[in-house]
Design a protein around this motif. Structure first.
Motif, PDB file in Angstrom:
ATOM      1  N   LEU A 128     107.895  -4.797  -3.479  1.00 21.58           N
ATOM      2  CA  LEU A 128     109.300  -4.577  -3.823  1.00 21.58           C
ATOM      3  C   LEU A 128     109.458  -4.259  -5.307  1.00 21.58           C
ATOM      4  N   LYS A 129     108.355  -4.210  -6.021  1.00 25.51           N
ATOM      5  CA  LYS A 129     108.346  -3.825  -7.447  1.00 25.51           C
ATOM      6  C   LYS A 129     109.258  -4.694  -8.308  1.00 25.51           C
ATOM      7  N   LEU A 130     109.357  -5.970  -7.967  1.00 27.96           N
ATOM      8  CA  LEU A 130     110.179  -6.862  -8.797  1.00 27.96           C
ATOM      9  C   LEU A 130     109.381  -7.375  -9.994  1.00 27.96           C
ATOM     10  N   GLY A 131     108.078  -7.137  -9.961  1.00 30.84           N
ATOM     11  CA  GLY A 131     107.243  -7.538 -11.090  1.00 30.84           C
ATOM     12  C   GLY A 131     107.038  -9.035 -11.158  1.00 30.84           C
ATOM     13  N   VAL A 132     106.194  -9.461 -12.098  1.00 30.77           N
ATOM     14  CA  VAL A 132     106.039 -10.898 -12.340  1.00 30.77           C
ATOM     15  C   VAL A 132     107.288 -11.327 -13.096  1.00 30.77           C
ATOM     16  N   SER A 133     108.198 -11.993 -12.385  1.00 29.00           N
ATOM     17  CA  SER A 133     109.524 -12.225 -12.967  1.00 29.00           C
ATOM     18  C   SER A 133     110.169 -13.461 -12.356  1.00 29.00           C
ATOM     19  N   ILE A 134     111.249 -13.907 -12.996  1.00 30.90           N
ATOM     20  CA  ILE A 134     111.988 -15.070 -12.486  1.00 30.90           C
ATOM     21  C   ILE A 134     112.436 -14.810 -11.051  1.00 30.90           C
ATOM     22  N   VAL A 135     112.906 -13.599 -10.786  1.00 30.17           N
ATOM     23  CA  VAL A 135     113.440 -13.336  -9.456  1.00 30.17           C
ATOM     24  C   VAL A 135     112.327 -13.425  -8.393  1.00 30.17           C
ATOM     25  N   SER A 136     111.130 -12.901  -8.711  1.00 28.87           N
ATOM     26  CA  SER A 136     110.019 -13.027  -7.756  1.00 28.87           C
ATOM     27  C   SER A 136     109.650 -14.493  -7.532  1.00 28.87           C
ATOM     28  N   GLY A 137     109.599 -15.247  -8.637  1.00 19.24           N
ATOM     29  CA  GLY A 137     109.239 -16.669  -8.539  1.00 19.24           C
ATOM     30  C   GLY A 137     110.261 -17.445  -7.724  1.00 19.24           C
ATOM     31  N   CYS A 138     111.550 -17.178  -7.984  1.00 20.20           N
ATOM     32  CA  CYS A 138     112.600 -17.898  -7.258  1.00 20.20           C
ATOM     33  C   CYS A 138     112.539 -17.578  -5.765  1.00 20.20           C
ATOM     34  N   GLU A 205     105.626 -27.518  -7.912  1.00 17.92           N
ATOM     35  CA  GLU A 205     104.554 -26.675  -7.391  1.00 17.92           C
ATOM     36  C   GLU A 205     104.008 -25.705  -8.444  1.00 17.92           C
ATOM     37  N   THR A 206     102.706 -25.505  -8.425  1.00 21.82           N
ATOM     38  CA  THR A 206     102.083 -24.558  -9.352  1.00 21.82           C
ATOM     39  C   THR A 206     101.689 -23.260  -8.645  1.00 21.82           C
ATOM     40  N   ALA A 207     101.053 -23.397  -7.491  1.00 23.39           N
ATOM     41  CA  ALA A 207     100.480 -22.220  -6.837  1.00 23.39           C
ATOM     42  C   ALA A 207     101.485 -21.101  -6.556  1.00 23.39           C
ATOM     43  N   VAL A 213     105.554 -15.573 -11.421  1.00 22.08           N
ATOM     44  CA  VAL A 213     106.505 -15.696 -12.531  1.00 22.08           C
ATOM     45  C   VAL A 213     105.903 -16.322 -13.794  1.00 22.08           C
ATOM     46  N   ALA A 214     104.980 -17.276 -13.613  1.00 18.64           N
ATOM     47  CA  ALA A 214     104.620 -18.128 -14.745  1.00 18.64           C
ATOM     48  C   ALA A 214     103.887 -17.373 -15.851  1.00 18.64           C
ATOM     49  N   ALA A 215     104.304 -17.634 -17.082  1.00 15.72           N
ATOM     50  CA  ALA A 215     103.653 -17.039 -18.247  1.00 15.72           C
ATOM     51  C   ALA A 215     102.701 -18.054 -18.866  1.00 15.72           C
ATOM     52  N   PHE A 216     101.569 -17.560 -19.335  1.00 15.46           N
ATOM     53  CA  PHE A 216     100.583 -18.408 -19.993  1.00 15.46           C
ATOM     54  C   PHE A 216     101.170 -18.971 -21.282  1.00 15.46           C
ATOM     55  N   TYR A 217     101.700 -18.085 -22.091  1.00 15.48           N
ATOM     56  CA  TYR A 217     102.301 -18.521 -23.356  1.00 15.48           C
ATOM     57  C   TYR A 217     103.427 -17.563 -23.702  1.00 15.48           C
ATOM     58  N   LEU A 218     104.648 -18.076 -23.768  1.00 12.64           N
ATOM     59  CA  LEU A 218     105.800 -17.216 -24.021  1.00 12.64           C
ATOM     60  C   LEU A 218     106.833 -18.057 -24.777  1.00 12.64           C
ATOM     61  N   PRO A 219     106.737 -18.066 -26.097  1.00 13.00           N
ATOM     62  CA  PRO A 219     107.558 -19.008 -26.848  1.00 13.00           C
ATOM     63  C   PRO A 219     109.055 -18.711 -26.792  1.00 13.00           C
ATOM     64  N   GLN A 220     109.446 -17.425 -26.527  1.00 11.09           N
ATOM     65  CA  GLN A 220     110.891 -17.178 -26.493  1.00 11.09           C
ATOM     66  C   GLN A 220     111.434 -17.342 -25.071  1.00 11.09           C
ATOM     67  N   LEU A 221     112.741 -17.549 -24.996  1.00 12.08           N
ATOM     68  CA  LEU A 221     113.370 -17.745 -23.691  1.00 12.08           C
ATOM     69  C   LEU A 221     113.629 -16.390 -23.031  1.00 12.08           C
ATOM     70  N   MET A 230     107.775 -19.522 -18.890  1.00  9.41           N
ATOM     71  CA  MET A 230     106.802 -20.608 -18.756  1.00  9.41           C
ATOM     72  C   MET A 230     107.402 -21.610 -17.782  1.00  9.41           C
ATOM     73  N   ALA A 231     106.539 -22.410 -17.143  1.00  8.12           N
ATOM     74  CA  ALA A 231     107.056 -23.435 -16.253  1.00  8.12           C
ATOM     75  C   ALA A 231     106.193 -24.679 -16.411  1.00  8.12           C
ATOM     76  N   LEU A 232     106.816 -25.844 -16.256  1.00  6.04           N
ATOM     77  CA  LEU A 232     106.116 -27.100 -16.525  1.00  6.04           C
ATOM     78  C   LEU A 232     104.807 -27.271 -15.740  1.00  6.04           C
ATOM     79  N   PRO A 233     104.803 -27.058 -14.425  1.00  2.24           N
ATOM     80  CA  PRO A 233     103.547 -27.334 -13.701  1.00  2.24           C
ATOM     81  C   PRO A 233     102.407 -26.418 -14.153  1.00  2.24           C
ATOM     82  N   TYR A 234     102.738 -25.137 -14.366  1.00  2.00           N
ATOM     83  CA  TYR A 234     101.696 -24.190 -14.790  1.00  2.00           C
ATOM     84  C   TYR A 234     101.254 -24.467 -16.223  1.00  2.00           C
ATOM     85  N   HIS A 235     102.218 -24.804 -17.076  1.00  2.00           N
ATOM     86  CA  HIS A 235     101.900 -25.142 -18.459  1.00  2.00           C
ATOM     87  C   HIS A 235     100.947 -26.342 -18.505  1.00  2.00           C
TER      88      HIS A 235
END
Lengths: 282, 251
Positions: A128-138, A205-207, A213-221, A230-235
């Motif tokens: 669906l070409k939504l990319g690695v994004s909040i919407v895909s993660g949600c 959940e992490t998996a 969606v999860a970013a390895f390191y992304l200091p800005q919102l 970023m998300a707590l479980p993945y971080h």
């Protein structure tokens, strides 16, 4: 007489010990996390971004990310799951198709979370070409929580006494009015608790968020729903496995925040349920 | 003139033939009692009048029931308005777990009978007065209906029904959960309600049928054995089965 007394005592003892054994690990985990993590918790830890290769600074972006994910996933899964549960409980006929559907839902609840993650990657991120994004993660998290929300809703609806429906129909209410005014209000404590508990579970959940969606390191919102967060479980996973020489208190502190986050959702669910139950009794 | 007329009514639960060729005619503003031993089909018959049997998936019905010159099994029948016209009181008092006020307001809101708050309050008051509960409950409108006595709860259920302005009241063993004094009060209420409503009551209790009913039907194993004026049924029935039942030989 003597034998039955003894066997009763043994049965109670076995039941009690089993309960104890299930609770003790949880208590130990929480105790260890609190003991090692509490020193890391500070206002700065909660409100700033990680710095120094994530070895110091805070976890603010991960907290915000998890919050967004929980909120976004609920916004999708709550209406869908509750409406689906109502359909299954009130409208669906007891036939082959419905039984297959119910079996499917039960099995979906048992699918490993990494499978949901890969499914989200292939459907939302790539196809669906939504990319690695909040919407895909949600969307991925929402799909994962749907089975338990549907089941919780269906159970809560079915536990409303049949007589409520009969009375309402016998007064000339339509089927929808009956569901809306005679069943749903009395099922809502169960529905709300079930959905909140299911949400609490997916926030940890992490998996499912790993590839979606999860970013390895992304200091800005994030600026839009098509950004990564970023998300707590993945971080937590990242700093415990990928960052050598990180202080123990930072990882435990992050774990503590995550646990408090999910437990407070649980607690909120329980409070709401208690409140609603007190309002309506039968 | 007859208000309800059943013609060649047959009802099946799956393969079980529960009502066998029932014909009867129920008069307006009278109390008609249906008596008979357990499992004779009397509740099933009652539940055909407001099509409550439709809720059971395996039910199949032949024949017709004419209410107000309309066959209620016709495809064009609006079941919701039929049920509003033909209301039902159940065996166990079954108020919603809401306040006394909300219980009566339920039907009024569903049918948008009372538009304003004042109208709603007035109609609730009228409803409670019509079942002689107003004096007992006027200060307790906000308390949960689950705190009422069984008799009050059953009266409340009748008030909840009357509030939606039905023409016919179906009562399915309305006193079976009540003590004798409460039963007496409900029977007095029925005689009062008869002035404005047509009542059909199913009862296990023969004495009750004899006390309150104008017409009585006796059912046995799915058949309506005899239907006549109550005094005729209870003093000089035509059929031997009826006589055996009312004299207590079985049942």
């Amino acid at each position: 007489m003597f034998n039955t007394k003894i066997s009763q005592k043994i049965a109670f003892a076995v039941l009690f010990v089993s309960t104890l054994i299930t609770i003790i690990p949880v208590l130990i985990i929480i105790a260890i996390i609190i003991k090692n993590g509490i020193t890391a918790i500070s206002w700065q830890f909660l409100t700033t971004a990680p710095s120094n290769g994530m070895r110091s600074g805070g976890i603010f972006p991960a907290i915000v990310g998890t919050f967004y994910l929980a909120l976004g996933a609920s916004a999708i899964s709550l209406p869908l799951g509750i409406l689906g549960g109502i359909y299954l409980s009130e409208y669906s006929k007891n036939n082959y198709f419905t039984r297959i559907l119910k079996l499917g839902i039960v099995n979906l609840a048992g699918v490993p979370s990494i499978v949901y993650g890969l499914f989200g990657l292939s459907l939302f991120v790539i196809s669906l070409k939504l990319g690695v994004s909040i919407v895909s993660g949600c969307l991925t998290l929402a799909i994962m929580s749907l089975p338990s929300i549907i089941t919780a809703t269906e159970t809560a609806m079915s536990s409303v006494p049949r007589s409520f429906r009969e009375v309402s129909l016998s007064l000339g209410a339509t089927k929808w009015q009956t569901i809306r005014y005679a069943v749903l209000p009395h099922a809502s404590p169960g529905i709300i608790t079930g959905t909140l508990l299911s949400n609490a579970r997916i926030t940890g959940e992490t998996a499912p968020i790993l590839f979606t969606v999860a970013a390895f390191y992304l200091p800005q919102l994030p600026n839009s729903v098509f950004d990564q967060v970023m998300a707590l479980p993945y971080h937590l996973y990242v700093i415990s496995t990928q960052i050598p020489g990180i202080s123990k208190s930072v990882t435990y502190g992050t774990a503590l925040v995550l646990i408090v986050f999910t437990l407070s959702l649980n607690l909120f669910g329980i409070i709401v349920r208690t409140y609603l139950r007190r309002q309506k009794k039968w | 003139m007859s208000l309800i007329r059943a013609e060649k009514l047959n009802l099946y639960y799956g393969n079980f033939h529960a009502l066998i060729n029932v014909n009867l005619s129920i008069e307006e503003k009278r109390i008609t009692a249906i008596i008979g031993p357990s499992g004779c089909g009397k509740s099933t018959l009652l539940r055909t009048f407001n099509r409550m049997n439709d809720l059971i998936e395996t039910v199949h019905i032949d024949g017709s029931i004419i209410i107000n010159n309309e066959n209620i099994f016709s495809k064009t029948t609006d079941i919701d308005s039929l049920r509003r016209k033909v209301g039902m009181v159940f065996q166990r008092p079954n108020p919603f777990p809401l306040s006394v006020y909300e219980n009566i307001a339920f039907g009024l809101k569903i049918h948008k009978i009372a538009k304003t708050r004042n109208e709603l309050e007035h109609t609730v008051e009228q409803g409670l007065k019509s079942v002689l509960l107003w004096d007992q409950l006027k200060d307790k409108l906000k308390t949960s209906a689950l705190n009422l006595t069984l008799e009050q709860a059953q009266r409340l259920c009748i008030a909840r029904l009357i509030a939606v302005k039905p023409e016919i009241l179906l009562m399915d063993e309305p006193c079976s959960a009540l003590d004798p004094i409460a039963t007496m009060h409900i029977e007095e209420l029925m005689l009062e309600l008869k002035k404005n409503y047509t009542i059909v009551i199913v009862t296990h209790n023969m004495q009750q049928a004899a006390r309150v009913s104008d017409d009585t039907g006796f059912m046995l194993l799915g058949k309506l054995i005899e239907f006549n004026k109550a005094e005729k049924i209870f003093t000089n029935p035509d059929k031997k089965e009826t006589e055996d039942y009312i004299t207590g030989r079985y049942g």
